[in-house]
Each structure stands twice: as C-alpha cells, then as structure tokens.
Design a protein around this motif. Structure first.
Motif, PDB file in Angstrom:
ATOM      1  N   TYR A   9       5.844  91.464  23.950  1.00 14.03           N
ATOM      2  CA  TYR A   9       5.073  91.230  25.170  1.00 14.03           C
ATOM      3  C   TYR A   9       3.683  90.776  24.751  1.00 14.03           C
ATOM      4  O   TYR A   9       3.005  91.457  23.980  1.00 14.03           O
ATOM      5  CB  TYR A   9       4.973  92.510  26.016  1.00 14.03           C
ATOM      6  N   SER A  11       0.218  90.645  25.520  1.00 12.63           N
ATOM      7  CA  SER A  11      -0.759  91.287  26.406  1.00 12.63           C
ATOM      8  C   SER A  11      -2.126  90.634  26.238  1.00 12.63           C
ATOM      9  O   SER A  11      -2.347  89.883  25.285  1.00 12.63           O
ATOM     10  CB  SER A  11      -0.857  92.777  26.080  1.00 12.63           C
ATOM     11  N   LYS A  36       4.856  85.165  18.977  1.00  6.61           N
ATOM     12  CA  LYS A  36       5.945  85.907  19.606  1.00  6.61           C
ATOM     13  C   LYS A  36       7.200  85.704  18.765  1.00  6.61           C
ATOM     14  O   LYS A  36       7.646  84.591  18.566  1.00  6.61           O
ATOM     15  CB  LYS A  36       6.150  85.362  21.023  1.00  6.61           C
ATOM     16  N   ARG A  40      12.983  87.054  24.972  1.00  5.90           N
ATOM     17  CA  ARG A  40      14.097  87.580  25.762  1.00  5.90           C
ATOM     18  C   ARG A  40      15.335  86.714  25.544  1.00  5.90           C
ATOM     19  O   ARG A  40      15.276  85.502  25.564  1.00  5.90           O
ATOM     20  CB  ARG A  40      13.708  87.608  27.238  1.00  5.90           C
ATOM     21  N   TYR A  52       9.181  95.646  29.688  1.00  6.24           N
ATOM     22  CA  TYR A  52       8.377  94.423  29.638  1.00  6.24           C
ATOM     23  C   TYR A  52       7.701  94.176  30.995  1.00  6.24           C
ATOM     24  O   TYR A  52       6.496  93.936  31.069  1.00  6.24           O
ATOM     25  CB  TYR A  52       9.283  93.245  29.260  1.00  6.24           C
ATOM     26  N   HIS A  53       8.486  94.263  32.070  1.00  3.63           N
ATOM     27  CA  HIS A  53       7.944  94.015  33.416  1.00  3.63           C
ATOM     28  C   HIS A  53       6.924  95.078  33.823  1.00  3.63           C
ATOM     29  O   HIS A  53       5.894  94.758  34.423  1.00  3.63           O
ATOM     30  CB  HIS A  53       9.069  93.925  34.448  1.00  3.63           C
ATOM     31  N   ASP A  56       3.727  94.430  32.034  1.00  5.45           N
ATOM     32  CA  ASP A  56       3.075  93.296  32.677  1.00  5.45           C
ATOM     33  C   ASP A  56       2.359  93.740  33.960  1.00  5.45           C
ATOM     34  O   ASP A  56       1.216  93.350  34.200  1.00  5.45           O
ATOM     35  CB  ASP A  56       4.112  92.202  32.971  1.00  5.45           C
TER      36      ASP A  56
END
Length: 176
Positions: A9, A11, A36, A40, A52-53, A56
């Motif tokens: 992720y 950030s 990265k 996914r 992950y969501h 976020d």
C-alpha cells in the motif's frame, strides 16, 4: 502454516507492506523502498484487500478503527501490551507507564517499551500513540517523522470531524 501473501500500500508516508494468510493479517510494516513490489492479483486473499482498503480510508481521514481479522504472534505479555494499545483512543496518546498500569504490571515499563517495539501491526495496533512521560515523542520502528505525521494526521481528522461524530477529546488510555 497457511500460505503467506503480500500486498503493498503506497501511503503518504511511504510504502507499507501488508502480509497475511487467507484468514488474517499477520503484519503491516513500513517498507523502506519506493517501488511497489506486490500489486493486487486475482489470487490476493480478500482479507488483504480489505486491509488495503481500510488503510486507504484511514489515510483519507475516513476511518478511525480497523475491523479486518488479524493475528497477534508473540508472548502472552506482548499480546497483553498490544491489546492494551488498542485502548488508546484515536488522536490521543498514552505512555509506557499507562500501558503497564492497564495490564496490571506498573513496574514493567521497560518491558512494555520492548513489546511496543515488536508490534508487527503498525497503525492498527497504535504503538504510534505512545509518547514519553515528559510528553515528547519516543522511538518508533517506522521513524519518529512518521510517528509525528500519524499523530498530527489523527488530530487533524478529529478536529475536522470530531464535533460531528461526538468524539471525546480528553481520553487517553481506556482502562479495562
């Protein structure tokens, strides 16, 4: 042991590597790289995608607590410390002594600090909310600059949304 999957992720404060099985998240750690590596894929477990969501949403200021399943791997003492850390309310802080008192072992301040440093679920188990008894920032595995950013982010979100959500402003560590 179940197969371990990874998902990165990106950030605002650097790459975060999420690791987990089909059932639970095992670690959320800052990765000292900009690229990265683990995007996914079709076979990425739902729990990693959910984590992950939720991360976020946290960084967007839309989430203050996490609901995906995670696995705490450590000694009984470490697990007690990590569970106590979850009692520190969003945008508030506590000290190693607060946690030691919460777990019923007020003389274990250094051991609490050591357990805090072994937390593998950054942000979710909010070790970034621990400050020194003098009010200053203390060590953070992700770096003090990240700790400062996370605390300021939570204060900003709370200030923007706090009155609408009725979030209390004076609580530190929730006693159990």
């Amino acid at each position: 042991m179940s197969e371990l999957y990874k998902l990165d992720y990106e950030s605002p404060i650097g790459m975060i590597e999420i690791s987990g099985t089909n059932e639970a998240i095992c670690s959320i750690m800052f990765a000292e790289r900009d690229i990265k590596v683990n995007g996914r894929q079709d076979r990425t477990p739902k729990v990693l995608v959910e984590c992950y969501h939720q991360l976020d949403e946290y960084f967007k200021g839309e989430r203050m607590e996490f609901t995906f399943p995670f696995l705490l791997e450590g000694t009984i003492f470490q697990k007690n410390v990590w569970n106590a850390l979850t009692g520190i309310v969003y945008a508030n802080t506590g000290t190693y002594k607060d946690i030691a008192v919460t777990i019923g072992n007020e003389k274990a301040i250094r051991a609490v600090g050591s357990a805090n440093g072994r937390n593998k679920l950054s942000i979710v188990i909010p070790c970034h909310r621990i400050i020194g008894s003098n009010g200053k920032l203390t060590g953070y595995a992700g770096g003090l600059w990240r700790k400062e950013w996370l605390l300021q982010h939570e204060r900003n979100v709370k200030q923007e949304t706090g009155s609408a959500l009725g979030i209390p402003g004076t609580q530190t560590v929730a006693k159990r």
